[in-house]
Design a protein around this motif. Structure first.
Motif, PDB file in Angstrom:
ATOM      1  N   LEU A 150      -4.614  -7.344 -15.671  1.00  0.00           N
ATOM      2  CA  LEU A 150      -4.012  -6.068 -16.081  1.00  0.00           C
ATOM      3  C   LEU A 150      -2.738  -6.272 -16.904  1.00  0.00           C
ATOM      4  O   LEU A 150      -2.194  -5.313 -17.444  1.00  0.00           O
ATOM      5  N   GLY A 151      -2.254  -7.528 -16.953  1.00  0.00           N
ATOM      6  CA  GLY A 151      -1.058  -7.813 -17.750  1.00  0.00           C
ATOM      7  C   GLY A 151       0.178  -7.954 -16.879  1.00  0.00           C
ATOM      8  O   GLY A 151       0.217  -7.467 -15.742  1.00  0.00           O
ATOM      9  N   GLN A 152       1.200  -8.617 -17.449  1.00  0.00           N
ATOM     10  CA  GLN A 152       2.396  -8.977 -16.667  1.00  0.00           C
ATOM     11  C   GLN A 152       3.129  -7.742 -16.133  1.00  0.00           C
ATOM     12  O   GLN A 152       3.640  -7.761 -15.010  1.00  0.00           O
ATOM     13  N   ASP A 153       3.167  -6.646 -16.907  1.00  0.00           N
ATOM     14  CA  ASP A 153       3.892  -5.449 -16.449  1.00  0.00           C
ATOM     15  C   ASP A 153       3.313  -4.930 -15.145  1.00  0.00           C
ATOM     16  O   ASP A 153       4.035  -4.572 -14.211  1.00  0.00           O
ATOM     17  N   GLN A 154       1.972  -4.883 -15.096  1.00  0.00           N
ATOM     18  CA  GLN A 154       1.294  -4.384 -13.895  1.00  0.00           C
ATOM     19  C   GLN A 154       1.495  -5.341 -12.713  1.00  0.00           C
ATOM     20  O   GLN A 154       1.709  -4.906 -11.587  1.00  0.00           O
ATOM     21  N   VAL A 155       1.412  -6.626 -13.009  1.00  0.00           N
ATOM     22  CA  VAL A 155       1.603  -7.623 -11.939  1.00  0.00           C
ATOM     23  C   VAL A 155       3.008  -7.464 -11.362  1.00  0.00           C
ATOM     24  O   VAL A 155       3.190  -7.414 -10.136  1.00  0.00           O
ATOM     25  N   ASP A 156       3.997  -7.322 -12.241  1.00  0.00           N
ATOM     26  CA  ASP A 156       5.390  -7.160 -11.778  1.00  0.00           C
ATOM     27  C   ASP A 156       5.541  -5.869 -10.987  1.00  0.00           C
ATOM     28  O   ASP A 156       6.213  -5.834  -9.958  1.00  0.00           O
ATOM     29  N   TYR A 157       4.891  -4.813 -11.470  1.00  0.00           N
ATOM     30  CA  TYR A 157       4.975  -3.526 -10.763  1.00  0.00           C
ATOM     31  C   TYR A 157       4.460  -3.683  -9.337  1.00  0.00           C
ATOM     32  O   TYR A 157       5.120  -3.299  -8.373  1.00  0.00           O
ATOM     33  N   PHE A 158       3.257  -4.267  -9.206  1.00  0.00           N
ATOM     34  CA  PHE A 158       2.671  -4.422  -7.872  1.00  0.00           C
ATOM     35  C   PHE A 158       3.534  -5.316  -6.989  1.00  0.00           C
ATOM     36  O   PHE A 158       3.759  -5.013  -5.821  1.00  0.00           O
ATOM     37  N   ARG A 159       4.015  -6.409  -7.569  1.00  0.00           N
ATOM     38  CA  ARG A 159       4.840  -7.331  -6.776  1.00  0.00           C
ATOM     39  C   ARG A 159       6.063  -6.597  -6.225  1.00  0.00           C
ATOM     40  O   ARG A 159       6.423  -6.750  -5.063  1.00  0.00           O
ATOM     41  N   ASN A 160       6.646  -5.743  -7.053  1.00  0.00           N
ATOM     42  CA  ASN A 160       7.860  -5.038  -6.616  1.00  0.00           C
ATOM     43  C   ASN A 160       7.593  -3.979  -5.557  1.00  0.00           C
ATOM     44  O   ASN A 160       8.503  -3.549  -4.865  1.00  0.00           O
ATOM     45  N   GLN A 161       6.335  -3.533  -5.443  1.00  0.00           N
ATOM     46  CA  GLN A 161       5.992  -2.526  -4.428  1.00  0.00           C
ATOM     47  C   GLN A 161       5.752  -3.148  -3.051  1.00  0.00           C
ATOM     48  O   GLN A 161       5.691  -2.444  -2.052  1.00  0.00           O
ATOM     49  N   MET A 162       5.567  -4.464  -3.008  1.00  0.00           N
ATOM     50  CA  MET A 162       5.262  -5.123  -1.739  1.00  0.00           C
ATOM     51  C   MET A 162       6.568  -5.387  -1.000  1.00  0.00           C
ATOM     52  O   MET A 162       7.543  -5.846  -1.613  1.00  0.00           O
ATOM     53  N   LEU A 163       6.606  -5.115   0.304  1.00  0.00           N
ATOM     54  CA  LEU A 163       7.855  -5.300   1.054  1.00  0.00           C
ATOM     55  C   LEU A 163       8.334  -6.743   0.996  1.00  0.00           C
ATOM     56  O   LEU A 163       9.534  -7.001   0.974  1.00  0.00           O
ATOM     57  N   GLY A 164       7.402  -7.670   0.974  1.00  0.00           N
ATOM     58  CA  GLY A 164       7.783  -9.082   0.935  1.00  0.00           C
ATOM     59  C   GLY A 164       8.138  -9.559  -0.460  1.00  0.00           C
ATOM     60  O   GLY A 164       8.521 -10.721  -0.642  1.00  0.00           O
ATOM     61  N   GLY A 165       7.968  -8.698  -1.457  1.00  0.00           N
ATOM     62  CA  GLY A 165       8.318  -9.065  -2.834  1.00  0.00           C
ATOM     63  C   GLY A 165       7.356 -10.044  -3.476  1.00  0.00           C
ATOM     64  O   GLY A 165       7.654 -10.617  -4.527  1.00  0.00           O
ATOM     65  N   ALA A 172      -4.261  -3.306   3.866  1.00  0.00           N
ATOM     66  CA  ALA A 172      -3.796  -4.694   3.752  1.00  0.00           C
ATOM     67  C   ALA A 172      -2.845  -4.692   2.563  1.00  0.00           C
ATOM     68  O   ALA A 172      -3.180  -5.141   1.471  1.00  0.00           O
ATOM     69  N   ASP A 173      -1.655  -4.103   2.805  1.00  0.00           N
ATOM     70  CA  ASP A 173      -0.808  -3.758   1.653  1.00  0.00           C
ATOM     71  C   ASP A 173       0.648  -4.170   1.770  1.00  0.00           C
ATOM     72  O   ASP A 173       1.466  -3.745   0.947  1.00  0.00           O
ATOM     73  N   ASP A 174       0.970  -4.957   2.782  1.00  0.00           N
ATOM     74  CA  ASP A 174       2.362  -5.366   2.986  1.00  0.00           C
ATOM     75  C   ASP A 174       3.328  -4.188   2.795  1.00  0.00           C
ATOM     76  O   ASP A 174       4.343  -4.293   2.095  1.00  0.00           O
ATOM     77  N   GLY A 175       2.965  -3.065   3.393  1.00  0.00           N
ATOM     78  CA  GLY A 175       3.888  -1.928   3.392  1.00  0.00           C
ATOM     79  C   GLY A 175       3.837  -1.041   2.163  1.00  0.00           C
ATOM     80  O   GLY A 175       4.503  -0.004   2.110  1.00  0.00           O
TER      81      GLY A 175
END
Ligand SMILES: NC(=O)c1ccc[n+]([C@@H]2O[C@H](COP(=O)([O-])OP(=O)(O)OC[C@H]3O[C@@H](n4cnc5c(N)ncnc54)[C@H](O)[C@@H]3O)[C@@H](O)[C@H]2O)c1
Length: 249
Positions: A196-211, A241-244
């Motif tokens: 999906l591209g780096q922007d989407q990957v970064d978005y998802f990573r930032n939504q996870m409580l564990g980062g 299964a979403d780490d918050g």
């Protein structure tokens, strides 16, 4: 004792491949069901690399075509005389919000993610009933079933359909002791998400409580648990299964 048999759709990559490797390590016969021949062969290679005595086979399948899913289940039972676990994991993503997005993409996503899971539930479930097997059916949904996110009409709708189909199937098959459970991951480090591209990957990573993104092996562990007798208290539910991810929306 004869080995138990698990059929995993979308096992040529990501979560499906990790699940195939995990079940194989637990001494299951594993059926790799994917439309991607090269990726399926790589999963098979990885299984035998870990254990020369493993038992796995590829049945090339496009889950969006009902007769191919029927063939998958028929072939599995011809070979092994049983099917214990069906993991309906194959899926595709994509945006379908712009007026110039082709309608074919909308239909392809629904055909694969929604209809493919329906065919998997029906064909595997019916054969489990015929064979008198108290099996499990695990359906992979997504957190996108529960929230609106940037125009993924078909993806979110198909993943919501999986949530309700999981409930219906659990009710339909309850008398035969077949458990049906859904799993809704958030960002998992797989080719689908990375594509999906780096922007989407970064978005998802930032939504996870564990980062951090989840790893496909973490989802595989949950699939393995959900399909086991240890998950006897769960039926018809979809587990996050979403780490918050969804807890703070
Ligand atoms: N990666 C994530 O962040 C994430 C989050 C939530 C849900 N999911 C869901 O998890 C499941 C697995 O996704 P992944 O992340 O491992 O993606 P992936 O792209 O790595 O793997 C998906 C697999 O499905 C196969 N596939 C696609 N269409 C098919 C078809 N018509 N017939 C047979 N096989 C087909 C692909 O060839 C591929 O091997 C999907 O249902 C996806 O929607 C993924």
């Amino acid at each position: 004792m004869e080995k138990k048999v698990v059929v995993i759709t979308g096992a040529a990559s990501g979560i499906g491949r990790a699940t195939a490797l995990l079940f194989s390590s637990k001494d299951y016969s594993v059926v790799i069901a994917d439309r991607n021949k090269k990726g399926s062969e790589e999963t098979l290679r990885l299984i035998y690399e870990k254990n020369k005595k493993a038992d796995a086979k590829i049945i090339e399948t496009d889950v969006s075509i009902e007769k191919e899913v029927k063939h998958l289940i028929d072939q599995t039972i011809d070979t092994y005389k049983r099917i214990d676990i069906m993991v309906n994991n194959a899926g595709i993503s994509g945006q379908t919000a712009q007026s110039d997005d082709p309608l074919e993409q909308y239909h392809e996503i629904i055909d694969t993610n929604q209809h493919g899971v329906y065919y998997g539930i029906q064909h595997a479930g019916q054969r489990m009933v015929e064979l008198g097997i108290a099996g499990s059916i695990i359906n992979i949904s997504s957190v996108m079933a529960f929230i609106s996110s940037g125009g993924a009409y078909a993806y979110s709708a198909s993943k919501s359909a999986i949530v309700i189909m999981t409930k219906i199937a659990a009710q339909m098959f309850a008398k035969q002791n077949i458990h049906v459970i859904g799993i809704a991951p958030a960002g998992v480090n797989t080719p689908m998400l990375n594509g999906l591209g780096q922007d989407q990957v970064d978005y998802f990573r930032n939504q996870m409580l564990g980062g951090e993104l989840l790893e496909p092996e973490e989802i595989a562990e949950l699939i393995y648990f959900s399909a086991s007798n240890k998950a006897s208290a769960i039926n018809g539910s979809t587990i996050f299964a979403d780490d918050g991810y969804l807890s703070f929306k």
